[in-house]
Structures are given as C-alpha cells and as structure tokens.
Design a protein around this motif. Sequence first.
Motif, PDB file in Angstrom:
ATOM      1  N   TRP A  12       0.855  -1.191   0.000  1.00 51.61           N
ATOM      2  CA  TRP A  12       0.000   0.000   0.000  1.00 51.61           C
ATOM      3  C   TRP A  12       0.884   1.231   0.000  1.00 51.61           C
ATOM      4  O   TRP A  12       1.744   1.392   0.871  1.00 51.61           O
ATOM      5  CB  TRP A  12      -0.895  -0.037   1.226  1.00 51.61           C
ATOM      6  CG  TRP A  12      -1.947   1.019   1.286  1.00 51.61           C
ATOM      7  CD1 TRP A  12      -2.726   1.458   0.273  1.00 51.61           C
ATOM      8  CD2 TRP A  12      -2.370   1.735   2.449  1.00 51.61           C
ATOM      9  NE1 TRP A  12      -3.613   2.404   0.729  1.00 51.61           N
ATOM     10  CE2 TRP A  12      -3.413   2.593   2.059  1.00 51.61           C
ATOM     11  CE3 TRP A  12      -1.966   1.723   3.779  1.00 51.61           C
ATOM     12  CZ2 TRP A  12      -4.057   3.439   2.961  1.00 51.61           C
ATOM     13  CZ3 TRP A  12      -2.612   2.559   4.671  1.00 51.61           C
ATOM     14  CH2 TRP A  12      -3.642   3.407   4.255  1.00 51.61           C
ATOM     15  N   ALA A  24      -5.835  -6.824  -4.846  1.00 49.94           N
ATOM     16  CA  ALA A  24      -7.055  -6.212  -5.370  1.00 49.94           C
ATOM     17  C   ALA A  24      -8.016  -7.268  -5.892  1.00 49.94           C
ATOM     18  O   ALA A  24      -7.614  -8.199  -6.597  1.00 49.94           O
ATOM     19  CB  ALA A  24      -6.707  -5.229  -6.490  1.00 49.94           C
ATOM     20  N   ASP A  64     -11.167   0.897  -3.010  1.00 45.68           N
ATOM     21  CA  ASP A  64     -10.009   1.711  -3.386  1.00 45.68           C
ATOM     22  C   ASP A  64     -10.486   2.724  -4.419  1.00 45.68           C
ATOM     23  O   ASP A  64     -10.797   2.356  -5.555  1.00 45.68           O
ATOM     24  CB  ASP A  64      -8.914   0.817  -3.958  1.00 45.68           C
ATOM     25  CG  ASP A  64      -7.688   1.588  -4.411  1.00 45.68           C
ATOM     26  OD1 ASP A  64      -7.558   2.778  -4.066  1.00 45.68           O
ATOM     27  OD2 ASP A  64      -6.859   0.998  -5.124  1.00 45.68           O
ATOM     28  N   LYS A  65     -10.563   3.976  -4.021  1.00 48.17           N
ATOM     29  CA  LYS A  65     -11.073   5.019  -4.917  1.00 48.17           C
ATOM     30  C   LYS A  65     -10.217   5.167  -6.174  1.00 48.17           C
ATOM     31  O   LYS A  65     -10.719   5.481  -7.241  1.00 48.17           O
ATOM     32  CB  LYS A  65     -11.133   6.355  -4.182  1.00 48.17           C
ATOM     33  CG  LYS A  65     -12.166   6.386  -3.093  1.00 48.17           C
ATOM     34  CD  LYS A  65     -12.155   7.706  -2.359  1.00 48.17           C
ATOM     35  CE  LYS A  65     -13.106   7.650  -1.180  1.00 48.17           C
ATOM     36  NZ  LYS A  65     -13.061   8.865  -0.388  1.00 48.17           N
ATOM     37  N   LYS A  66      -8.940   4.906  -6.041  1.00 52.83           N
ATOM     38  CA  LYS A  66      -8.006   5.055  -7.171  1.00 52.83           C
ATOM     39  C   LYS A  66      -8.311   4.082  -8.305  1.00 52.83           C
ATOM     40  O   LYS A  66      -8.291   4.445  -9.474  1.00 52.83           O
ATOM     41  CB  LYS A  66      -6.585   4.846  -6.632  1.00 52.83           C
ATOM     42  CG  LYS A  66      -5.474   5.148  -7.563  1.00 52.83           C
ATOM     43  CD  LYS A  66      -4.166   4.953  -6.793  1.00 52.83           C
ATOM     44  CE  LYS A  66      -2.959   5.254  -7.593  1.00 52.83           C
ATOM     45  NZ  LYS A  66      -1.738   5.029  -6.810  1.00 52.83           N
ATOM     46  N   THR A  67      -8.617   2.823  -7.957  1.00 53.85           N
ATOM     47  CA  THR A  67      -8.831   1.789  -8.981  1.00 53.85           C
ATOM     48  C   THR A  67     -10.299   1.414  -9.168  1.00 53.85           C
ATOM     49  O   THR A  67     -10.635   0.761 -10.144  1.00 53.85           O
ATOM     50  CB  THR A  67      -8.057   0.511  -8.629  1.00 53.85           C
ATOM     51  OG1 THR A  67      -8.583  -0.024  -7.402  1.00 53.85           O
ATOM     52  CG2 THR A  67      -6.567   0.769  -8.489  1.00 53.85           C
ATOM     53  N   TYR A  70     -12.228  -3.344  -4.843  1.00 57.78           N
ATOM     54  CA  TYR A  70     -12.016  -3.587  -3.419  1.00 57.78           C
ATOM     55  C   TYR A  70     -10.613  -4.148  -3.238  1.00 57.78           C
ATOM     56  O   TYR A  70     -10.078  -4.809  -4.134  1.00 57.78           O
ATOM     57  CB  TYR A  70     -13.036  -4.587  -2.878  1.00 57.78           C
ATOM     58  CG  TYR A  70     -14.391  -3.987  -2.635  1.00 57.78           C
ATOM     59  CD1 TYR A  70     -14.707  -3.392  -1.418  1.00 57.78           C
ATOM     60  CD2 TYR A  70     -15.365  -4.009  -3.628  1.00 57.78           C
ATOM     61  CE1 TYR A  70     -15.955  -2.831  -1.201  1.00 57.78           C
ATOM     62  CE2 TYR A  70     -16.620  -3.453  -3.413  1.00 57.78           C
ATOM     63  CZ  TYR A  70     -16.900  -2.869  -2.198  1.00 57.78           C
ATOM     64  OH  TYR A  70     -18.138  -2.314  -1.985  1.00 57.78           O
ATOM     65  N   VAL A  71     -10.024  -3.881  -2.067  1.00 56.58           N
ATOM     66  CA  VAL A  71      -8.725  -4.447  -1.740  1.00 56.58           C
ATOM     67  C   VAL A  71      -8.821  -5.243  -0.449  1.00 56.58           C
ATOM     68  O   VAL A  71      -9.605  -4.915   0.440  1.00 56.58           O
ATOM     69  CB  VAL A  71      -7.623  -3.362  -1.630  1.00 56.58           C
ATOM     70  CG1 VAL A  71      -7.336  -2.752  -2.980  1.00 56.58           C
ATOM     71  CG2 VAL A  71      -7.978  -2.293  -0.614  1.00 56.58           C
TER      72      VAL A  71
END
Length: 99
Positions: A12, A24, A64-67, A70-71
């Motif tokens: 992370w 992910a 995960d807002k970036k991708t 969920y992670v």
Amino acid sequence: MIIEFEGEVFLWDARADVAMHLTAVPPELSDDIREIPRPYRGFGSVRVIARVGCSEWKTSVFPDKKTGTYVLPLKKSVRDAENLMDGGPVLVRLEVLDG
C-alpha cells in the motif's frame, strides 16, 4: 456469496509509515460485491472470511477510490505462513458476510 480469484500482492503506497500489503479484487468481482444490498459500514468496508492456502481469517475488504476495486489486506502472519511476496501471485477465496 463466495468468490475466488488470483491477484498480485502489493505494498500500500498511500502512507509511507505503514507497511501494509494488499491484493485487489478484480473489477468485475468488485462490481458484484458492490451490488449486494447491505447497510453502510465504515469506509465502505464489506465483512468477509478470507482464505489463502491453509490460512483463513475474518476481515473486511475496502473500496479503493483510485482503482474502483475492493482491496484485501494480507496480514503478516498470512504472508509468512503462505510464503507470499510483494509482487507475487496470491490465490484468494472470499466469503462475503455482509448482505
């Protein structure tokens, strides 16, 4: 709901002071989880039972807002027991408890 997928272990990078390893959930499976009706939980987390190899534990997956996926956090005891390495593959089974 039970889902299985192969992912990659990664560190992370959001906080340099925390050495947390994750994997992910693939986008299509993340979409399936997102569609499950459930009450809102902190950070949008979803409770799961995770299994990697012979290791099983209760935890949560987090959006995960970036991708947009969920992670899943991979705690050190699991990484050690299952010989998981940063950048290496991981086969995951998740049982979604919320919903």
